[in-house]
Design a protein around this motif. Structure first.
Motif, PDB file in Angstrom:
ATOM      1  N   ALA A  12      14.963  -8.562 -49.467  1.00  0.00           N
ATOM      2  CA  ALA A  12      13.764  -8.972 -50.210  1.00  0.00           C
ATOM      3  C   ALA A  12      12.857  -9.806 -49.319  1.00  0.00           C
ATOM      4  O   ALA A  12      11.628  -9.696 -49.395  1.00  0.00           O
ATOM      5  N   ALA A  13      13.437 -10.620 -48.458  1.00  0.00           N
ATOM      6  CA  ALA A  13      12.625 -11.394 -47.513  1.00  0.00           C
ATOM      7  C   ALA A  13      11.874 -10.458 -46.577  1.00  0.00           C
ATOM      8  O   ALA A  13      10.727 -10.720 -46.210  1.00  0.00           O
ATOM      9  N   GLY A  14      12.499  -9.356 -46.190  1.00  0.00           N
ATOM     10  CA  GLY A  14      11.832  -8.366 -45.356  1.00  0.00           C
ATOM     11  C   GLY A  14      10.697  -7.662 -46.075  1.00  0.00           C
ATOM     12  O   GLY A  14       9.794  -7.130 -45.438  1.00  0.00           O
ATOM     13  N   GLY A  15      10.734  -7.663 -47.397  1.00  0.00           N
ATOM     14  CA  GLY A  15       9.642  -7.085 -48.166  1.00  0.00           C
ATOM     15  C   GLY A  15       8.463  -8.026 -48.326  1.00  0.00           C
ATOM     16  O   GLY A  15       7.382  -7.614 -48.701  1.00  0.00           O
ATOM     17  N   LEU A  16       8.668  -9.302 -48.050  1.00  0.00           N
ATOM     18  CA  LEU A  16       7.589 -10.282 -48.161  1.00  0.00           C
ATOM     19  C   LEU A  16       6.840 -10.455 -46.849  1.00  0.00           C
ATOM     20  O   LEU A  16       5.622 -10.520 -46.822  1.00  0.00           O
ATOM     21  N   ARG A  17       7.556 -10.577 -45.772  1.00  0.00           N
ATOM     22  CA  ARG A  17       6.981 -10.754 -44.431  1.00  0.00           C
ATOM     23  C   ARG A  17       7.772  -9.895 -43.459  1.00  0.00           C
ATOM     24  O   ARG A  17       8.909  -9.508 -43.724  1.00  0.00           O
ATOM     25  N   LEU A  18       7.211  -9.650 -42.280  1.00  0.00           N
ATOM     26  CA  LEU A  18       7.899  -8.843 -41.280  1.00  0.00           C
ATOM     27  C   LEU A  18       8.654  -9.684 -40.262  1.00  0.00           C
ATOM     28  O   LEU A  18       9.866  -9.573 -40.126  1.00  0.00           O
ATOM     29  N   ALA A  19       7.960 -10.519 -39.544  1.00  0.00           N
ATOM     30  CA  ALA A  19       8.564 -11.225 -38.417  1.00  0.00           C
ATOM     31  C   ALA A  19       9.304 -12.489 -38.837  1.00  0.00           C
ATOM     32  O   ALA A  19      10.317 -12.845 -38.236  1.00  0.00           O
ATOM     33  N   LEU A  20       8.814 -13.166 -39.851  1.00  0.00           N
ATOM     34  CA  LEU A  20       9.397 -14.447 -40.243  1.00  0.00           C
ATOM     35  C   LEU A  20      10.869 -14.350 -40.632  1.00  0.00           C
ATOM     36  O   LEU A  20      11.683 -15.143 -40.151  1.00  0.00           O
ATOM     37  N   PRO A  21      11.290 -13.382 -41.464  1.00  0.00           N
ATOM     38  CA  PRO A  21      12.719 -13.318 -41.774  1.00  0.00           C
ATOM     39  C   PRO A  21      13.582 -12.958 -40.568  1.00  0.00           C
ATOM     40  O   PRO A  21      14.697 -13.457 -40.433  1.00  0.00           O
ATOM     41  N   LEU A  22      13.072 -12.112 -39.680  1.00  0.00           N
ATOM     42  CA  LEU A  22      13.829 -11.782 -38.468  1.00  0.00           C
ATOM     43  C   LEU A  22      13.964 -13.006 -37.569  1.00  0.00           C
ATOM     44  O   LEU A  22      15.017 -13.229 -36.963  1.00  0.00           O
ATOM     45  N   LEU A  23      12.909 -13.791 -37.490  1.00  0.00           N
ATOM     46  CA  LEU A  23      12.947 -15.017 -36.693  1.00  0.00           C
ATOM     47  C   LEU A  23      13.947 -16.008 -37.276  1.00  0.00           C
ATOM     48  O   LEU A  23      14.767 -16.575 -36.556  1.00  0.00           O
ATOM     49  N   VAL A  24      13.922 -16.182 -38.578  1.00  0.00           N
ATOM     50  CA  VAL A  24      14.820 -17.146 -39.236  1.00  0.00           C
ATOM     51  C   VAL A  24      16.268 -16.694 -39.125  1.00  0.00           C
ATOM     52  O   VAL A  24      17.149 -17.506 -38.832  1.00  0.00           O
ATOM     53  N   ILE A  25      16.538 -15.408 -39.329  1.00  0.00           N
ATOM     54  CA  ILE A  25      17.930 -14.954 -39.273  1.00  0.00           C
ATOM     55  C   ILE A  25      18.496 -15.072 -37.863  1.00  0.00           C
ATOM     56  O   ILE A  25      19.675 -15.352 -37.675  1.00  0.00           O
ATOM     57  N   GLY A  26      17.649 -14.908 -36.864  1.00  0.00           N
ATOM     58  CA  GLY A  26      18.112 -15.094 -35.485  1.00  0.00           C
ATOM     59  C   GLY A  26      18.399 -16.551 -35.185  1.00  0.00           C
ATOM     60  O   GLY A  26      19.382 -16.880 -34.520  1.00  0.00           O
ATOM     61  N   LEU A  27      17.546 -17.432 -35.671  1.00  0.00           N
ATOM     62  CA  LEU A  27      17.743 -18.857 -35.424  1.00  0.00           C
ATOM     63  C   LEU A  27      18.908 -19.426 -36.219  1.00  0.00           C
ATOM     64  O   LEU A  27      19.559 -20.365 -35.774  1.00  0.00           O
ATOM     65  N   VAL A  28      19.196 -18.854 -37.386  1.00  0.00           N
ATOM     66  CA  VAL A  28      20.320 -19.319 -38.203  1.00  0.00           C
ATOM     67  C   VAL A  28      21.651 -18.970 -37.551  1.00  0.00           C
ATOM     68  O   VAL A  28      22.636 -19.691 -37.705  1.00  0.00           O
ATOM     69  N   GLN A  29      21.681 -17.893 -36.789  1.00  0.00           N
ATOM     70  CA  GLN A  29      22.933 -17.449 -36.171  1.00  0.00           C
ATOM     71  C   GLN A  29      23.392 -18.374 -35.055  1.00  0.00           C
ATOM     72  O   GLN A  29      24.502 -18.243 -34.577  1.00  0.00           O
ATOM     73  N   GLY A  30      22.576 -19.286 -34.626  1.00  0.00           N
ATOM     74  CA  GLY A  30      22.987 -20.263 -33.625  1.00  0.00           C
ATOM     75  C   GLY A  30      22.871 -19.747 -32.211  1.00  0.00           C
ATOM     76  O   GLY A  30      21.885 -19.140 -31.830  1.00  0.00           O
ATOM     77  N   GLU A  31      23.907 -19.992 -31.410  1.00  0.00           N
ATOM     78  CA  GLU A  31      23.869 -19.639 -29.993  1.00  0.00           C
ATOM     79  C   GLU A  31      23.782 -18.140 -29.745  1.00  0.00           C
ATOM     80  O   GLU A  31      23.210 -17.704 -28.759  1.00  0.00           O
ATOM     81  N   SER A  32      24.359 -17.351 -30.631  1.00  0.00           N
ATOM     82  CA  SER A  32      24.362 -15.905 -30.407  1.00  0.00           C
ATOM     83  C   SER A  32      23.003 -15.266 -30.683  1.00  0.00           C
ATOM     84  O   SER A  32      22.768 -14.131 -30.295  1.00  0.00           O
ATOM     85  N   LEU A  33      22.101 -16.016 -31.316  1.00  0.00           N
ATOM     86  CA  LEU A  33      20.761 -15.558 -31.667  1.00  0.00           C
ATOM     87  C   LEU A  33      20.797 -14.169 -32.290  1.00  0.00           C
ATOM     88  O   LEU A  33      21.400 -14.002 -33.338  1.00  0.00           O
ATOM     89  N   TRP A  34      20.196 -13.181 -31.683  1.00  0.00           N
ATOM     90  CA  TRP A  34      20.070 -11.864 -32.304  1.00  0.00           C
ATOM     91  C   TRP A  34      21.150 -10.895 -31.836  1.00  0.00           C
ATOM     92  O   TRP A  34      20.943  -9.686 -31.859  1.00  0.00           O
ATOM     93  N   SER A  35      22.318 -11.380 -31.464  1.00  0.00           N
ATOM     94  CA  SER A  35      23.360 -10.480 -30.975  1.00  0.00           C
ATOM     95  C   SER A  35      23.934  -9.586 -32.069  1.00  0.00           C
ATOM     96  O   SER A  35      24.491  -8.534 -31.783  1.00  0.00           O
TER      97      SER A  35
END
Length: 182
Positions: A12-35
């Motif tokens: 649902a977050a992906g349906g609201l914005r494009l880049a912002l949810p991808l940015l947040v999910i990468g930052l939430v994962q910590g050191e592994s970022l977008w792995s």
């Protein structure tokens, strides 16, 4: 069941914005970022952060102008199913469900929410600024809830789905009543 609610939340977050949810999910994962993010894992994290941050800033800047809202709606309508699918597949490793099915569900939910946004945009002529800020905050909250608290995030996503269906039903009734009056 909680995994499905988490997937609905991030999609649902992906349906609201494009880049912002991808940015947040990468930052939430910590050191592994977008792995663990299916497509973004192939690229250098520094480039991914730069591109996603630049696109998020562009979304915030360009959406303040009516012509920018129209352009952004078109871009979001095209790419929101892909972003919803990517976000859904990121959390799909928590379930035994096939990844393609999770991606399909996430992409369809993101597309539906984006279609309703386009409908409201053309209905109102322009989205108010408070609505845009609320969208950004809701987008961030949905990703955070999807990762850390799937139950409230999934319930918010289901509420958004209900609102989307309700809006479509009301639009259909209004269109029908106009045809009957002619």
């Amino acid at each position: 069941m909680l995994e499905l609610l988490a997937i609905l939340s991030v999609s649902a977050a992906g349906g609201l914005r494009l880049a912002l949810p991808l940015l947040v999910i990468g930052l939430v994962q910590g050191e592994s970022l977008w792995s663990k993010v299916p497509i973004l894992a192939r690229f250098d994290p520094a480039w991914v952060v730069g591109v996603l941050a630049a696109w998020s800033g562009l979304e915030l800047f360009i959406i303040t102008h009516p012509w920018g809202q129209r352009f952004l709606m078109l871009i979001q309508l095209i790419f929101s199913p892909a972003v919803g699918a990517i976000l859904g597949m990121t959390l799909a490793d928590l379930t035994d469900t096939p990844v393609w099915l999770i991606g399909l569900i996430g992409g369809l939910l993101a597309l539906l929410l984006q279609l309703v946004q386009v409908g409201w945009f053309f209905r109102l002529g322009k989205l108010p600024h408070w609505f845009i800020i609320g969208q950004d905050l809701l987008c961030i909250l949905l990703v955070l809830f999807g990762v850390h608290a799937p139950k409230p995030g999934g319930l918010i996503a289901l509420l958004l789905l209900w609102l989307a269906i309700r809006s479509a039903k009301d639009w259909r009734q209004q269109a029908y009543s106009r045809r009957v009056q002619r």
